[in-house]
Scaffold this active site. Structure first.
Site, PDB file in Angstrom:
ATOM      1  N   LYS A 191     121.272  95.073 -51.104  1.00 10.80           N
ATOM      2  CA  LYS A 191     122.514  95.822 -51.296  1.00 10.80           C
ATOM      3  C   LYS A 191     123.295  95.250 -52.505  1.00 10.80           C
ATOM      4  O   LYS A 191     122.962  94.164 -53.006  1.00 10.80           O
ATOM      5  CB  LYS A 191     123.349  95.740 -50.024  1.00 10.80           C
ATOM      6  CG  LYS A 191     122.731  96.473 -48.815  1.00 10.80           C
ATOM      7  CD  LYS A 191     123.630  96.270 -47.592  1.00 10.80           C
ATOM      8  CE  LYS A 191     123.159  97.026 -46.383  1.00 10.80           C
ATOM      9  NZ  LYS A 191     124.062  96.781 -45.215  1.00 10.80           N
TER      10      LYS A 191
ATOM     11  N   TYR B  10     122.811 106.799 -44.637  1.00  6.99           N
ATOM     12  CA  TYR B  10     123.669 106.393 -43.523  1.00  6.99           C
ATOM     13  C   TYR B  10     124.173 107.581 -42.697  1.00  6.99           C
ATOM     14  O   TYR B  10     125.215 107.481 -42.043  1.00  6.99           O
ATOM     15  CB  TYR B  10     124.818 105.544 -44.044  1.00  6.99           C
ATOM     16  CG  TYR B  10     124.377 104.131 -44.429  1.00  6.99           C
ATOM     17  CD1 TYR B  10     123.622 103.348 -43.545  1.00  6.99           C
ATOM     18  CD2 TYR B  10     124.709 103.576 -45.660  1.00  6.99           C
ATOM     19  CE1 TYR B  10     123.212 102.060 -43.884  1.00  6.99           C
ATOM     20  CE2 TYR B  10     124.304 102.280 -45.999  1.00  6.99           C
ATOM     21  CZ  TYR B  10     123.554 101.539 -45.104  1.00  6.99           C
ATOM     22  OH  TYR B  10     123.159 100.258 -45.427  1.00  6.99           O
TER      23      TYR B  10
ATOM     24  N   ASN C 192     126.532  92.253 -45.786  1.00  4.23           N
ATOM     25  CA  ASN C 192     125.392  91.590 -45.147  1.00  4.23           C
ATOM     26  C   ASN C 192     124.068  91.701 -45.923  1.00  4.23           C
ATOM     27  O   ASN C 192     122.985  91.628 -45.343  1.00  4.23           O
ATOM     28  CB  ASN C 192     125.265  92.056 -43.687  1.00  4.23           C
ATOM     29  CG  ASN C 192     124.999  93.543 -43.572  1.00  4.23           C
ATOM     30  OD1 ASN C 192     124.913  94.241 -44.583  1.00  4.23           O
ATOM     31  ND2 ASN C 192     124.854  94.022 -42.346  1.00  4.23           N
TER      32      ASN C 192
ATOM     33  N   HIS D 246     119.431  95.984 -46.381  1.00  3.86           N
ATOM     34  CA  HIS D 246     119.172  97.062 -45.419  1.00  3.86           C
ATOM     35  C   HIS D 246     117.673  97.053 -45.138  1.00  3.86           C
ATOM     36  O   HIS D 246     116.884  96.789 -46.047  1.00  3.86           O
ATOM     37  CB  HIS D 246     119.550  98.425 -46.017  1.00  3.86           C
ATOM     38  CG  HIS D 246     118.980  99.569 -45.236  1.00  3.86           C
ATOM     39  ND1 HIS D 246     119.638 100.141 -44.172  1.00  3.86           N
ATOM     40  CD2 HIS D 246     117.777 100.203 -45.317  1.00  3.86           C
ATOM     41  CE1 HIS D 246     118.870 101.089 -43.646  1.00  3.86           C
ATOM     42  NE2 HIS D 246     117.732 101.155 -44.326  1.00  3.86           N
TER      43      HIS D 246
ATOM     44  N   GLU E  67     113.092 107.081 -44.686  1.00  2.84           N
ATOM     45  CA  GLU E  67     113.740 106.349 -45.777  1.00  2.84           C
ATOM     46  C   GLU E  67     112.790 106.168 -46.960  1.00  2.84           C
ATOM     47  O   GLU E  67     113.205 106.294 -48.114  1.00  2.84           O
ATOM     48  CB  GLU E  67     114.265 105.008 -45.257  1.00  2.84           C
ATOM     49  CG  GLU E  67     115.444 105.216 -44.310  1.00  2.84           C
ATOM     50  CD  GLU E  67     115.946 103.961 -43.607  1.00  2.84           C
ATOM     51  OE1 GLU E  67     116.936 104.071 -42.866  1.00  2.84           O
ATOM     52  OE2 GLU E  67     115.350 102.870 -43.766  1.00  2.84           O
TER      53      GLU E  67
HETATM   54  P1  IDP Z   1     121.615  97.449 -39.883  1.00  5.69           P
HETATM   55  O1  IDP Z   1     121.934  97.405 -41.358  1.00  5.69           O
HETATM   56  O2  IDP Z   1     121.351  96.081 -39.333  1.00  5.69           O
HETATM   57  O3  IDP Z   1     120.514  98.427 -39.535  1.00  5.69           O
HETATM   58  P2  IDP Z   1     123.466  99.401 -38.753  1.00  5.69           P
HETATM   59  O4  IDP Z   1     124.051  99.348 -37.392  1.00  5.69           O
HETATM   60  O5  IDP Z   1     122.441 100.444 -39.039  1.00  5.69           O
HETATM   61  O6  IDP Z   1     122.942  97.938 -39.134  1.00  5.69           O
HETATM   62  O7  IDP Z   1     124.693  99.585 -39.760  1.00  5.69           O
HETATM   63  C1  IDP Z   1     124.451  99.875 -41.125  1.00  5.69           C
HETATM   64  C2  IDP Z   1     125.353  99.020 -41.964  1.00  5.69           C
HETATM   65  O8  IDP Z   1     126.701  99.411 -41.736  1.00  5.69           O
HETATM   66  C3  IDP Z   1     125.339  97.520 -41.637  1.00  5.69           C
HETATM   67  O9  IDP Z   1     124.289  96.823 -42.258  1.00  5.69           O
HETATM   68  C4  IDP Z   1     126.680  97.088 -42.158  1.00  5.69           C
HETATM   69  O10 IDP Z   1     126.663  96.887 -43.569  1.00  5.69           O
HETATM   70  C5  IDP Z   1     127.547  98.296 -41.847  1.00  5.69           C
HETATM   71  N1  IDP Z   1     128.254  98.119 -40.577  1.00  5.69           N
HETATM   72  C6  IDP Z   1     127.749  98.245 -39.328  1.00  5.69           C
HETATM   73  N2  IDP Z   1     128.683  98.010 -38.395  1.00  5.69           N
HETATM   74  C7  IDP Z   1     129.817  97.725 -39.074  1.00  5.69           C
HETATM   75  C8  IDP Z   1     131.139  97.383 -38.676  1.00  5.69           C
HETATM   76  O11 IDP Z   1     131.484  97.293 -37.493  1.00  5.69           O
HETATM   77  N3  IDP Z   1     132.047  97.172 -39.683  1.00  5.69           N
HETATM   78  C9  IDP Z   1     131.719  97.257 -41.012  1.00  5.69           C
HETATM   79  N4  IDP Z   1     130.483  97.571 -41.421  1.00  5.69           N
HETATM   80  C10 IDP Z   1     129.546  97.807 -40.472  1.00  5.69           C
HETATM   81 MG    MG Z   2     120.445 100.482 -39.567  1.00  6.89          MG
END
Ligand code: IDP
Ligand code: MG
Length: 150
Positions: free
Chosen positions: A9, A49, A112, A115, A126
């Site tokens: 990212k 997303y 984080n 992805h 994807e």
């Molecule tokens: P993942 O990336 O581990 O698959 P997902 O639940 O699919 O996690 O969420 C996609 C992305 O959305 C996360 O990697 C993170 O960057 C963001 N995200 C998820 N939950 C939150 C939140 O509660 N606050 C802010 N960003 C979030």
């Molecule tokens: Mg995800």
């Protein structure tokens, strides 16, 4: 053999961690299939997303993922989807296992680093969204029998 889609990212790119991500995936034994350094349009971000549309963090997530270039990749290997999810770590960095990328290099869920696809179906979607089939390289390594049992 399973294939999975991975993005470094914008925060990972800005922090100079593309090499670290690639290095860990290579070290794990996974095989690179495709890679492209690119910017992300709003439309691509919305497609990636779509499942998160309507959630409180959705708008911030789109701003985050479109805030700078990303490194989009496809990697393959046995159970590649689960293996890569493990290598990147849990979504919330403070819940990620020590030794995972998100544990070792991040603190906040909205920064984080990476992805990765979470299921066979999302991986297929994807990969199709980001790469043309002719961009996916079918190849083998001399060392494969020492990493892949089959
Ligand atoms: P993942 O990336 O581990 O698959 P997902 O639940 O699919 O996690 O969420 C996609 C992305 O959305 C996360 O990697 C993170 O960057 C963001 N995200 C998820 N939950 C939150 C939140 O509660 N606050 C802010 N960003 C979030
Ligand atoms: Mg995800």
């Amino acid at each position: 053999m399973e294939r999975t889609f991975i993005l470094v990212k914008p925060d990972g790119v800005q922090r100079g961690l593309i090499g670290e991500v690639i290095s860990r995936l290579e070290r794990r034994g996974l095989r690179l299939v495709a890679a492209r350094f690119q910017s992300v349009s709003r439309k691509m971000a919305e497609r990636l997303y779509a499942v998160h549309q309507g959630k409180p963090f959705y708008d911030g997530l789109l701003d985050y993922i479109t805030s700078g270039p990303v490194m989009a990749m496809v990697w393959e290997g046995p159970s590649a989807i689960a293996a890569v999810r493990q290598t990147i770590g849990a979504t919330r960095p403070i819940e990620a296992e020590p030794g995972s990328l998100r544990h070792d290099f991040s603190l906040e869920v909205g920064r984080n680093l990476t992805h990765a696809s979470d299921s066979v179906e999302t991986a297929r979607k994807e990969i199709d969204l980001w790469f043309r089939s002719e961009d996916l390289v079918d190849w083998s390594r001399d060392i494969d029998p020492w990493i892949f049992e089959q």
